[in-house]
Design a protein around this motif. Sequence first.
Motif, PDB file in Angstrom:
ATOM      1  N   SER A 138      -4.251  -8.745   5.820  1.00 53.93           N
ATOM      2  CA  SER A 138      -3.487  -9.521   4.825  1.00 53.93           C
ATOM      3  C   SER A 138      -2.518  -8.623   4.076  1.00 53.93           C
ATOM      4  N   VAL A 139      -3.058  -7.502   3.591  1.00 50.98           N
ATOM      5  CA  VAL A 139      -2.210  -6.609   2.806  1.00 50.98           C
ATOM      6  C   VAL A 139      -1.098  -6.038   3.684  1.00 50.98           C
ATOM      7  N   ILE A 180       0.444  -7.537   6.103  1.00 50.61           N
ATOM      8  CA  ILE A 180       1.519  -8.529   6.224  1.00 50.61           C
ATOM      9  C   ILE A 180       2.299  -8.620   4.911  1.00 50.61           C
ATOM     10  N   GLY A 181       1.584  -8.511   3.806  1.00 49.36           N
ATOM     11  CA  GLY A 181       2.271  -8.462   2.511  1.00 49.36           C
ATOM     12  C   GLY A 181       3.227  -7.285   2.441  1.00 49.36           C
TER      13      GLY A 181
END
Lengths: 218, 658
Positions: A141-142, A144-145
Motif C-alpha cells: 500500500s505504502v 503505491i502511495g
Amino acid sequence: MSQVRVPADSGYVATPEELAYEARAAENALFTASRVMIGIFAFAFAALAFAYFYLRSTNSAGLWRPHDVTAPVATGTAIMALVLASTGLLAFGLRQFRRNDTLDWDVAGWTAVASGLLALGLQCWELTDLPFSPSTGGYTSVFIGWAVMDIILLVSGVYWAETLLARHARVRKAATEDSRSAGFASAHFRVNVESCTYFWGFIAFVSVFFWVFFYIAG
Amino acid sequence: MTLDVAPPSQVGSAGGVRPPGGAAMRRPSWLGQHMGTGIVLAVGGYALGHYLGNVIASGYTYVGTAAENDVAIVLALVLAVVGWLLGVGALNYPLAKLAGREPAARPDADHWTKYFRFSVEHKTVGLQYLIAVLVFLFTGGLLAMSIRTELLSPTNHIIGPGTYISIVGEHGTIMMMMASSLVVGPLGNWLVPLMIGARRMAFPRVEAFSFWLFSAGYFVILTALPLGGFPTGWTGYAPLQTQADVGMDSYLVGFSVIGLGMILAGFNLLVTIINYRAPGMTWGRLPVFVWSILATSALLTLATPTLAVACVFGILDRTVGTSFYVAAHGGSSYLWENLFWFFGHPEVYIMALPGFGIVGEMLPVFTRKPLFAYRVAAAGMIGVALLSFFVWQHHLFQSGINPDMRPLFMLTTELISIPTGFIYLVGLGTLYKAKIRFEVPMLFALAMYFNFLIGGVTGVFLSDVPVDVTVHGSFFVLAHFHYTIMGGLVFAFFGGVYYWTPKITGKSLNKTLAKAHFWAMFVFFNLTFFPMFLIGLLGQPRRVFEYAQGLQTLNDFSSVSAFCLGASFIIFVVNFVWSIFIAPQEAPANPWGSLGLEWQTATPVPRHNFDRIPVVMADPYHYSEPDPPPVADLAPTSFAEMAAAGADGGGASRGGDR
C-alpha cells in the motif's frame, strides 16, 4: 526626481527606484517560494514516511510485508538514477549559466528534462507491472502511495525546468534588445534557474531516501 | 522616456501588446472564460470521468457485486474540477508557460462581471472569497438548522438516522472548509498587500487559482448528498471511511481540492509578507493582523499537505484496493487518525489566529490606546503556531493510544494555553483603563474575547485526560469547539467585515441594523451553545439523532435559540444588500480614525494600491501619544534618503546581491 510612465493599461506611474525595489522583491519572492515549496513537499513526504514506519511497526495481522514482496529493484534503481542524472545536469547547467554560458545550460537543461520525463514514464510503467496486488499488505500500500506521490513530485520538477527552458528559448532575442529589461529579467531568471535547481536537489534527496527504504531496506 | 515595466516574469511576453491604431474591440461580457464556461466544462468533465471510470472498473469484482463504482465517482469529480479550472481560465497560464509564453497581466475590466472571472487583482480575489465564504457559511448554517430541527424531539423523527449523520457530516465539513479560509481568503487577500505597503501579491495567479480551487471544493463536497452522504462526520474516520458508500469519495476529493487551495493561499501570503513589505516595514512594525496571517499561512502550507496525503491514501484504498486504513490487510485505521489530526489540530489555530489578528487590529482603534505588548502578541502567535504541531495526539486519548503517551500530550496541550494567554493578555492590557468606543466592530471584538474565553477554558478541561475520558464524543466537546470557532473566529470575522467594509466598498453599513445583528447573534449564540455543555455533561453523545427523554427541554431550548441565531444572519444580509446596493451611503475616508496603512490610501483603493510605494516610519498603534511619529510617508522622495532617516528594512531590502 525622474519618473517613468508605464504602459497605459498598467494604470500607475513608477519611479526607477520603485521598479528596482519591486524587481528585487520579485527575485526574493522566487527564492522564498522555492524554499516554501520544498517545505510543502517535505511535509507531504513526511506523512508518507510516517505511514511507512507506522504500518511497519504495527505490522497489523502480520501483513506488513507478507512473502517478502519487493517492488522491482531494477526499475526503481533506474528511476532513482535518472532523477540523480537530471539533478546533476541541472546543477552543471546552473554552473555554466552563472558563467554566462547559456548554451551549455540549454543543452544540460533539456537533457535533464528528457531524463526526468523518462523517470516519470518509468514510474508510471512500474505501477502497471507490479509483482504484487495493492492489498497484499502494508508495504504494498505504502509503495503505491509513494509511486503516486513521486509522480506528482516529478511532474512538478519537470514542469518547472521545462517552462524555464522554453521561456529562455523564447525571450533570448528580446532580452538582448533591451538592456534594461535584460538586466531585470536576467537577474530574475537567474534566481528562477537557481531555485529550480535547488528544488531538484530536494527531489534527488527524496528519491534516494525512499529508494533505500522501498527497494533496499524493505 | 517610456520603459517596459512589465514584471520581470513578463519580459518577452508574447501577448499583452495592443495592436497599434484603432480602439480595442470590446467583447460582450458573456463571451470568453468565466464561471458559466467553468460550469459547462465541469459538467462535461464529470460525465467524461464517470464514463472512463465505468470503462476502467467494469471488470472489478466489487463493482459488480456492490453496485457502486468508486473509480467512476473519483474520476468524475477530479475531471469536473479540471473542467471547472479550464473553463474559468485558471489553466491558461500554466499551459501557456509550457510553450515559454508569459501572458501579460491585463487589468480587470471595471465591470461587475470581473467577479465571475479569473482575476489576478488581489482586491477582486478578496471579494470573490468574501462571497464564497458567505455561501459556505449559509449552506452550512442551513444544514445546522436541519440538525436542530431533527433534535427537537428525542423520538419523533423527521429524517432517518442515515440522512441525519450525512447532514451532520456535510455541515461539519463545509463549516471546517469555510472556517479555514474565512479570514485568510477574503480579508487576508484584500488587506495584506495594503497593510504592508505593497502594490501586488507575490504570485497573483496562484492567489486566483487558490480561490477557484476553493470554489470547486464547495461543489465537490455538495455532491456527497445526492451520492448518499458519508457516515463519518467531518473527521472521516477509518475504517468507516473505507466501508462507506460513494458519498465518501466526495468528502475525500473535496477535502483534497480545498486542501490544495489552502496550501496555495497560504504559500502566496507567506511569500508576499516576507518579500513585498514596503521600505521601512520592519518585522517590528508589521500590523498584528499581518502577524496573524503570517502564522496562519505557515500552518496552512505545512500542516495541510498531511491532510492531502491522508485523503489520497483514502482514495487509493477505495479505488485501487490498497489497504492503508484496513487493519485486516496490514494497514491501520489509526494511521488516518494520526495523519488527520496532525493537520486537524493546527487547523484549529488556522481558524483561531486570524480572529485574534482582527481584534488585535481593532482594539487600539476603539480604545485610542497603543496595542499593549505588541511584541508579545506577535510572539504569542508564532508560539501557538509552533506548538500546534505537537498536540495532535490529544484527539486520540480515547482511541486506544498507548496510555503512557497521554501525559506527554496532555502537557503539550496545556502548554499551548500559555502563548494563547499571551495574546489574551495583550487584549486585556489594551482594554485596561481605556475609554472604549462601542462601535459595532468593537462589540464583535469584545464578544469574541468573551466567547473564546469560554471555549478556551473548556479546552483546557478537555486537554486533561480524566475530563476528556468522561466527556469525549459528547455535546460538551461540540459546545467547546463551537465556542472557539464560531464564538471566536466567526465573531471576529463579522467584526472585521463591519470594520473594513467602508474601506473595501466605500459605503457605510447601517448602524442600527448592524447593532441588531450583533445583539441577536451574540445572545442567541450563547443561548444555543451554552446549554450544550450541560447536555454533554448529562451524557448526550454527538452525531446520534435519538437521545434521552429527560434532555428534551434543553435540546428544544437550544434548537429554538439556534433558529433565532440563524435569523440573525438574515439581518446582516439585509443590511449588506440594502446599504451597499439599494440605498448606498458614501462612507467617510477613515471612519474609525485608524492609523493603519490601509486607511491612508485613497478610497476606492487605486488599482495599484499606492501612487508611490510608501516608506513606513512607525507601527500603526501610536494612539493618544502626545507627539506620535508619522506612520508612513506616502510620497517619499527617495528610499535611500528615508533609509538614512531610520526607515530601513522591508521585504526587498535584502538579498540584492544574490
